[in-house]
Design a protein around this motif. Structure first.
Motif, short mmCIF file in Angstrom:
data_model
loop_
_atom_site.label_atom_id
_atom_site.label_comp_id
_atom_site.label_asym_id
_atom_site.label_seq_id
_atom_site.Cartn_x
_atom_site.Cartn_y
_atom_site.Cartn_z
N SER A 1 11.19 7.21 4.65
CA SER A 1 9.91 7.52 4.03
C SER A 1 9.02 8.25 5.03
CB SER A 1 9.21 6.24 3.60
OG SER A 1 10.01 5.45 2.75
N SER A 2 8.01 8.94 4.49
CA SER A 2 7.07 9.67 5.33
C SER A 2 5.76 8.89 5.47
CB SER A 2 6.82 11.06 4.76
OG SER A 2 6.32 10.97 3.45
N TYR A 3 4.91 9.36 6.39
CA TYR A 3 3.63 8.71 6.66
C TYR A 3 2.84 8.50 5.37
CZ TYR A 3 -1.19 7.99 7.97
OH TYR A 3 -2.46 7.48 8.06
N GLY A 4 2.25 7.32 5.25
CA GLY A 4 1.39 6.99 4.12
C GLY A 4 2.08 6.33 2.96
N VAL A 5 3.40 6.37 2.93
CA VAL A 5 4.13 5.73 1.83
C VAL A 5 3.92 4.22 1.91
CG1 VAL A 5 6.44 5.16 0.94
CG2 VAL A 5 5.87 7.53 1.52
N ILE A 6 3.57 3.64 0.78
CA ILE A 6 3.50 2.17 0.66
C ILE A 6 4.49 1.78 -0.43
CG2 ILE A 6 2.08 0.17 0.04
CD1 ILE A 6 -0.34 1.70 1.11
N ARG A 7 5.42 0.93 -0.07
CA ARG A 7 6.42 0.43 -1.03
C ARG A 7 6.16 -1.06 -1.23
NH1 ARG A 7 10.79 4.06 -1.68
NH2 ARG A 7 10.86 5.70 -0.09
N GLY A 8 6.00 -1.48 -2.48
CA GLY A 8 5.84 -2.91 -2.72
C GLY A 8 4.66 -3.18 -3.62
N GLN B 1 -2.60 7.39 1.20
CA GLN B 1 -1.60 6.49 0.62
C GLN B 1 -0.75 7.21 -0.43
OE1 GLN B 1 -3.73 3.05 -0.87
NE2 GLN B 1 -4.32 2.40 1.19
N LEU B 2 0.57 7.05 -0.29
CA LEU B 2 1.53 7.62 -1.24
C LEU B 2 2.25 6.45 -1.91
CD1 LEU B 2 3.00 10.38 1.09
CD2 LEU B 2 1.32 10.68 -0.74
N ILE B 3 1.98 6.26 -3.21
CA ILE B 3 2.49 5.09 -3.93
C ILE B 3 3.14 5.56 -5.22
CG2 ILE B 3 1.82 2.89 -4.98
CD1 ILE B 3 -0.76 3.37 -3.00
N SER B 4 4.30 5.01 -5.53
CA SER B 4 5.00 5.41 -6.75
C SER B 4 4.20 4.99 -7.98
CB SER B 4 6.39 4.78 -6.81
OG SER B 4 6.29 3.39 -7.08
N GLN B 5 4.40 5.71 -9.07
CA GLN B 5 3.73 5.36 -10.33
C GLN B 5 4.11 3.95 -10.75
OE1 GLN B 5 1.34 7.27 -11.74
NE2 GLN B 5 0.99 5.53 -13.10
N ARG B 6 5.36 3.60 -10.57
CA ARG B 6 5.83 2.26 -10.92
C ARG B 6 5.03 1.18 -10.17
NH1 ARG B 6 11.24 0.25 -8.51
NH2 ARG B 6 10.40 -1.77 -8.15
N ASP B 7 4.84 1.39 -8.85
CA ASP B 7 4.10 0.41 -8.06
C ASP B 7 2.62 0.38 -8.44
OD1 ASP B 7 6.41 -0.38 -6.84
OD2 ASP B 7 5.95 0.49 -4.89
N LEU B 8 2.06 1.52 -8.84
CA LEU B 8 0.65 1.56 -9.25
C LEU B 8 0.41 0.77 -10.53
CD1 LEU B 8 -0.22 5.30 -8.53
CD2 LEU B 8 -1.13 3.28 -7.33
N GLU B 9 1.45 0.59 -11.34
CA GLU B 9 1.32 -0.10 -12.63
C GLU B 9 1.63 -1.60 -12.56
OE1 GLU B 9 3.87 2.26 -15.12
OE2 GLU B 9 2.46 3.95 -15.12
N LEU B 10 1.96 -2.11 -11.37
CA LEU B 10 2.29 -3.53 -11.24
C LEU B 10 1.03 -4.39 -11.45
CD1 LEU B 10 4.72 -3.42 -8.19
CD2 LEU B 10 5.31 -3.90 -10.57
N PRO B 11 1.20 -5.61 -11.98
CA PRO B 11 0.03 -6.48 -12.22
C PRO B 11 -0.53 -7.04 -10.91
CG PRO B 11 2.06 -7.66 -12.69
CD PRO B 11 2.46 -6.23 -12.40
#
Length: 190
Positions: free
Chosen positions: A53-60, A164-174
């Protein structure tokens, strides 16, 4: 290896013994016998995963539920991350608490994350190569997660919001408090 207590039940930082000389370094990144003796648990890792991953990616923040819950041993092969583990086991004395630790290729620290924890990381370096061992196989249907920015968790991801770089899927988590605790309760404490 040295075990460093994180303050979260059953979650440990592992500092390997590094042998360095003019040629470079050597260390055991994993030894089944030493690992089991040191943490006092019988863990059988069955799957290795790696991400770049590159700088700013947040996974989780992610986990797997029920019979597919996973314990993980994570480390960084290149670059650096802020690694976060959240105790999501309602019966645990540290339920809802988290640990955030910098794992880098230079410090060679590892984090052991038990079953029933949510996990995520933020890339602090230009790029990062992240490696983790899992004690259970991945099953898409068992995936679960909560929002990385759940206010009740109070996680400081260090990365400025504009980067911050966040996937759409992670942005939709409760959010954590709105999360379906019946799913979390299906994660065993083992």
């Amino acid at each position: 290896m040295e075990i460093i207590n994180t303050g979260l039940a059953e979650c440990f930082i592992i500092k390997p013994k590094i042998f360095e000389d003019s040629r470079g370094y050597f260390f055991e990144s994993f030894n089944e016998t030493s690992f089991k003796k040191t943490i006092g648990k019988d863990i059988n890792f069955v799957q290795d995963n790696q991400s770049y991953s590159s700088y700013g990616v947040i996974r989780g923040l992610h986990a797997q539920s029920g019979d597919y819950a996973q314990a993980k041993l994570v480390r960084v092969l290149g670059g650096g991350v802020l690694d976060v583990a959240v105790d999501a086991r309602p019966e645990s004395s540290t339920y809802g608490k988290h640990i955030a630790v910098e794992l880098t290729a230079e410090n060679k620290l590892q984090l052991f994350i038990p079953r029933g924890f949510l996990h995520g990381f933020a890339v602090l370096s230009k790029t990062a190569e992240f490696f983790y061992k899992c004690d259970n196989l991945y099953k898409k249907e068992a995936e679960l997660g909560v929002s990385y920015n759940s206010p009740e968790l109070g996680i400081d991801w260090i990365i400025p919001q504009k980067d911050q770089l966040i996937s759409q899927r992670d942005l939709e988590l409760p959010l954590f408090l709105k999360y379906n605790n019946s799913i979390l309760e299906s994660i065993p404490l083992k």
